[in-house]
Enzyme design. Structure first.
Site, short mmCIF file in Angstrom:
data_model
loop_
_atom_site.label_atom_id
_atom_site.label_comp_id
_atom_site.label_asym_id
_atom_site.label_seq_id
_atom_site.Cartn_x
_atom_site.Cartn_y
_atom_site.Cartn_z
N SER A 91 51.17 6.70 -38.29
CA SER A 91 51.07 7.26 -37.11
C SER A 91 52.02 7.97 -36.20
O SER A 91 53.01 7.41 -36.19
CB SER A 91 50.05 6.51 -36.24
OG SER A 91 49.88 6.98 -35.05
N TYR B 121 49.72 13.79 -34.32
CA TYR B 121 48.94 14.37 -32.83
C TYR B 121 49.55 15.44 -32.41
O TYR B 121 51.03 15.52 -32.44
CB TYR B 121 49.07 13.11 -31.90
CG TYR B 121 47.99 12.08 -32.32
CD1 TYR B 121 46.57 12.40 -32.16
CD2 TYR B 121 48.73 10.72 -32.46
CE1 TYR B 121 45.60 11.45 -32.50
CE2 TYR B 121 47.47 9.76 -32.49
CZ TYR B 121 46.09 10.04 -32.55
OH TYR B 121 45.11 9.19 -32.94
N THR C 106 45.51 14.91 -37.14
CA THR C 106 44.28 14.48 -36.50
C THR C 106 43.62 15.39 -35.43
O THR C 106 44.52 15.48 -34.29
CB THR C 106 44.34 12.94 -36.03
OG1 THR C 106 45.11 12.14 -36.98
CG2 THR C 106 43.28 12.57 -35.30
N HIS D 208 37.40 9.07 -36.57
CA HIS D 208 38.42 8.09 -35.90
C HIS D 208 37.73 6.45 -35.88
O HIS D 208 38.32 5.88 -34.96
CB HIS D 208 38.69 8.62 -34.58
CG HIS D 208 40.15 8.46 -34.00
ND1 HIS D 208 40.84 9.46 -34.21
CD2 HIS D 208 41.12 7.53 -33.73
CE1 HIS D 208 42.23 9.21 -33.81
NE2 HIS D 208 41.92 7.92 -33.47
N LYS E 188 42.36 15.67 -40.53
CA LYS E 188 41.53 14.46 -40.13
C LYS E 188 40.75 14.35 -39.09
O LYS E 188 41.08 14.74 -38.11
CB LYS E 188 42.36 13.28 -40.15
CG LYS E 188 42.00 12.03 -39.75
CD LYS E 188 43.03 10.77 -39.74
CE LYS E 188 42.60 9.48 -39.57
NZ LYS E 188 42.18 9.07 -38.16
C1 FMN Z 1 43.55 -0.03 -33.84
C2 FMN Z 1 43.44 1.34 -34.37
C3 FMN Z 1 44.36 2.60 -34.05
C4 FMN Z 1 44.19 3.59 -34.51
N1 FMN Z 1 45.23 4.39 -34.37
C5 FMN Z 1 45.11 5.75 -34.91
C6 FMN Z 1 46.19 6.86 -34.82
O1 FMN Z 1 47.12 6.50 -34.14
N2 FMN Z 1 46.06 8.01 -35.36
C7 FMN Z 1 44.98 8.18 -36.15
O2 FMN Z 1 44.82 9.34 -36.68
N3 FMN Z 1 43.83 7.53 -36.39
C8 FMN Z 1 44.05 6.39 -35.79
N4 FMN Z 1 42.94 5.17 -35.91
C9 FMN Z 1 41.72 5.66 -36.76
C10 FMN Z 1 41.97 5.19 -38.21
O3 FMN Z 1 43.19 6.24 -38.62
C11 FMN Z 1 40.78 5.57 -39.00
O4 FMN Z 1 40.20 6.94 -38.77
C12 FMN Z 1 39.83 4.49 -38.71
O5 FMN Z 1 40.34 3.36 -38.33
C13 FMN Z 1 38.63 4.31 -39.83
O6 FMN Z 1 37.94 3.31 -39.60
P1 FMN Z 1 37.61 1.79 -40.01
O7 FMN Z 1 38.60 1.27 -39.03
O8 FMN Z 1 36.21 1.65 -40.11
O9 FMN Z 1 38.30 1.68 -41.30
C14 FMN Z 1 43.00 3.90 -35.40
C15 FMN Z 1 42.01 3.08 -35.79
C16 FMN Z 1 42.15 1.92 -35.30
C17 FMN Z 1 41.25 0.67 -35.61
#
Ligand code: FMN
Length: 375
Positions: free
Chosen positions: A121, A144, A170, A272, A248
């Site tokens: 990330s 980002y 993203t 997300h 994404k």
């Molecule tokens: C705690 C947390 C932090 C996340 N931070 C980011 C991030 O910094 N950048 C991003 O593109 N997606 C982020 N996501 C989304 C994940 O990349 C992903 O899309 C999502 O977790 C997929 O769903 P799942 O948790 O059910 O597997 C985050 C998800 C979680 C749970």
């Protein structure tokens, strides 16, 4: 056949047999503020889309074929030409030091042990350079897109110079995130909810980015993400990097067609993990129309709600090249650092392998659409 790694058991605790066990253990271990702000419970009305993601898989059934020689099963694949030992990658997620002191470093080790690819990330707790120096797994960089174009450029150029293999942009959080749950549950990154976070690791990638730039803080971060970015800006991104570009956070055929028109290399069908917009459908429900519209030149991946090897198989049947896991891997990290995340990957690998055998599938690269039906 994969050799399953040992579960990091604790005497007196229930066994860790599947991802749901990790979810429960992580929930028990984490402070309520940390849990509800980052993960949320299945069924929580303020995490409606997360629940939709999980339900989306339950609403599909498998149509197993019999009397197929499945004595050799191939789980390996390639994502943007990068090899992976299974079609399950580490989703980008911010500040993993929240779950264990070594954060993303521990996650890269788990990814390397699993033979898979990790996406780092923009808001990781370890920098692009720290991760590139330590990681033994292939890396993708999640971007980002910051209002201050020089910062965006700096991040992309650093990722390319450090040997990252793709940029994942993203696009589903354009500068604003309604987080009712953040208001409902108190938490502070350096407070008692997150005892492992070191202040200097918050937004590590932005340290000394460039003199004179408007470097965000955690509090101003959302507002620093550029909400004016359009397809035309991707042409600029294409000019400053030779890396494959992945979008994404896309959920519609219309946008998949625009990706094809703009020479995008990959799409992550994602909401997300339900962080962004409550009220959108399960990602696995959006997947077929995106795959159809994207055409053969774009690889399509999915994330959201993947908790089981059978979920992976369903996504592959509907045209995904691979899936990313967010929560599942993070619960592993929260429960037992590198060992936990590694074990989660082995659980999913074992489940996928068994599901393939039961469904008459011998290769993850040739799973057909006739393998799934809708309830
Ligand atoms: C705690 C947390 C932090 C996340 N931070 C980011 C991030 O910094 N950048 C991003 O593109 N997606 C982020 N996501 C989304 C994940 O990349 C992903 O899309 C999502 O977790 C997929 O769903 P799942 O948790 O059910 O597997 C985050 C998800 C979680 C749970």
């Amino acid at each position: 056949m994969a050799v399953e790694s040992q579960a990091p058991e604790r005497p007196g605790s229930p066994p860790l047999i599947n991802v749901a066990d990790y979810e429960q253990r992580a929930r028990d271990l984490l402070a309520p503020g940390a849990w509800h702000a980052s993960f949320g419970d299945y069924g929580d009305p303020e995490w409606e889309t997360n629940t939709n993601n999980v339900d989306g898989f339950a609403q599909l059934y498998l149509r197993p074929r019999i009397l197929v020689d499945v004595s050799r099963r191939d789980l390996t694949t390639r994502v943007l030409d990068v090899p992976a030992s299974l079609p399950v990658l580490v989703a980008p997620s911010g500040l993993q030091q929240r779950w264990t002191r070594e954060g993303e470093l521990a996650m890269t080790r788990a990814a390397a042990a699993a033979g898979t690819i990790m996406a780092l990330s923009t808001v990781a707790s370890y920098s692009i350079e720290e991760i590139a120096a330590a990681a033994e797994c292939p890396l993708f960089f999640q971007l980002y897109w910051m209002r201050e174009r020089r910062i965006t450029e700096n991040l992309v150029r650093r990722a390319e110079a450090a040997g990252f293999r793709a940029v994942i942009v993203t696009v589903d959080i354009p500068g604003v995130a309604s987080r009712e749950r953040d208001k409902r549950y108190s938490w502070n990154l350096t407070g008692e909810e997150y005892t492992t976070v070191e202040k200097e690791r918050i937004l590590r990638n932005f340290r000394g980015v460039e003199p004179g730039t408007n470097v965000p803080t955690w509090a101003t971060f959302n507002a620093s993400v550029d909400d004016s970015v359009t397809w035309r800006d991707l042409e600029w991104l294409r000019m400053i990097t030779t890396l494959p570009i992945v979008i994404k956070g896309l959920q519609t055929a219309e946008d998949a067609r625009l990706c094809a028109e703009h020479g995008i290399d990959g799409i992550v069908v994602s909401n997300h993990g339900g962080f962004a917009l409550d009220g959108s459908r399960a990602t696995v429900a959006a997947l077929p129309e995106v795959v159809d519209a994207a055409g053969a030149s774009i690889e399509v991946y999915l994330d959201g709600g993947v908790r089981r090897g059978t979920d992976v198989l369903k996504a592959l049947a509907l045209g995904a090249t691979a899936v990313f896991v967010g929560r599942a891997a993070l619960w592993g990290l929260a429960v037992a650092a590198e060992d936990g995340a590694r074990h989660v990957f082995e659980i999913i690998r074992g489940e996928l392998d068994r599901a393939m055998a039961h469904c008459g599938v011998d290769d993850v690269k040739t799973v057909g659409a006739d393998l799934v039906g809708a309830v």
